[in-house]
Design a protein around this motif. Structure first.
Motif, short mmCIF file in Angstrom:
data_model
loop_
_atom_site.label_atom_id
_atom_site.label_comp_id
_atom_site.label_asym_id
_atom_site.label_seq_id
_atom_site.Cartn_x
_atom_site.Cartn_y
_atom_site.Cartn_z
N LEU A 100 0.82 -1.20 0.00
CA LEU A 100 0.00 0.00 0.00
C LEU A 100 0.86 1.26 0.00
N MET A 107 -7.77 8.28 -2.73
CA MET A 107 -7.65 6.95 -2.12
C MET A 107 -8.12 5.88 -3.09
N ALA A 160 -5.84 2.64 -3.96
CA ALA A 160 -6.34 1.28 -3.80
C ALA A 160 -6.27 0.51 -5.12
N ALA A 202 -2.74 -0.45 -5.92
CA ALA A 202 -2.27 -1.52 -5.03
C ALA A 202 -2.98 -2.84 -5.31
N LYS A 205 -10.95 -0.39 -1.45
CA LYS A 205 -10.80 0.71 -0.50
C LYS A 205 -10.97 0.26 0.95
N LEU A 239 -7.67 -0.88 2.16
CA LEU A 239 -6.78 0.26 2.35
C LEU A 239 -7.08 0.97 3.67
N LEU A 246 -2.15 7.90 5.80
CA LEU A 246 -1.34 7.21 4.79
C LEU A 246 -0.17 8.08 4.36
#
Length: 213
Positions: A27, A45, A49, A52, A56, A59, A69
């Motif tokens: 992440l 975000m 997500a 990655a 979400k 995350l 983050l």
């Protein structure tokens, strides 16, 4: 609308199960790319997500919000810079080589993968107290590392040594960023040697304490 997604677990995200530490690293890597490319305010975000390869909800299991983050990533990179400089100063007792190693540490950090240096040196969130504190802590630790070496080896009082340390740190990071943004016109080792030589011509003029004995 029923919000069932937040109940999703790491084990079910995209069908891949990763240990918590591995998922966190994944992440952070995705977030680094998005934050560096877009800046904090434009980063989403959803995009992190997606990059990655998780939902979400997964995350958010690791990072409750975008600022959390960002801070985790910033602190990771700040620690990387501090560690590089600590290792550089500790790598030799020769002052000339120390100066060269310190300059090289900044160039290595700036030239690192993914332009993560921008989070530390070019953050667009400097007005956020937590971000400001993290950056100031990293800067202070770097300055103190250089200050200790200069105080011990150049026969200077602590305040004078600290000012020299600030100068060396500033010179190193500004020139490293210029070198990178200028398209690496010089080879890295040549650029480091050039700036280290400039810095040493100033710092090297102060006598070693051992020479005064």
């Amino acid at each position: 609308m029923t919000e069932t997604a937040p109940q999703e677990t790491e084990g079910t995200a995209r069908g891949v199960r990763l240990p918590r530490t591995a998922r966190r690293a994944q992440l952070l890597s995705a977030a680094q790319h998005v934050f560096v490319a877009n800046g904090y305010h434009a980063a989403a975000m959803d995009e992190i997500a997606e990059r990655a390869g998780v939902s979400k909800p997964v995350l958010y299991q690791h990072f409750p919000g975008k600022l959390d983050l960002y801070l985790a990533l910033l602190e990771t990179q700040a620690e990387e810079l501090v560690n590089r400089l600590d290792e550089a100063i500790a790598s030799t007792t020769d002052n000339k080589l120390r100066v060269h190693a310190a300059v090289a540490a900044y160039f290595d950090f700036v030239n690192g993968e993914g332009h993560a240096y921008r989070l530390v040196f070019e953050s667009d969130l400097r007005g956020e107290p937590a971000v400001e504190k993290a950056i100031e802590n990293a800067t202070s630790q770097c300055v103190e590392t250089i200050t200790r070496a200069v105080t011990a080896d150049a026969g200077l009082d602590e305040e004078s040594a600290r000012l020299l340390a600030v100068g060396l740190a500033g010179l190193s990071q500004v020139t490293a960023r210029y070198w990178l943004n200028d398209g690496r016109a010089l080879r890295q080792e040549d650029a480091v040697a050039l700036i280290a030589g400039l810095a040493w011509r100033g710092i090297g003029g102060f006598p070693l304490q051992q020479a005064e004995a």
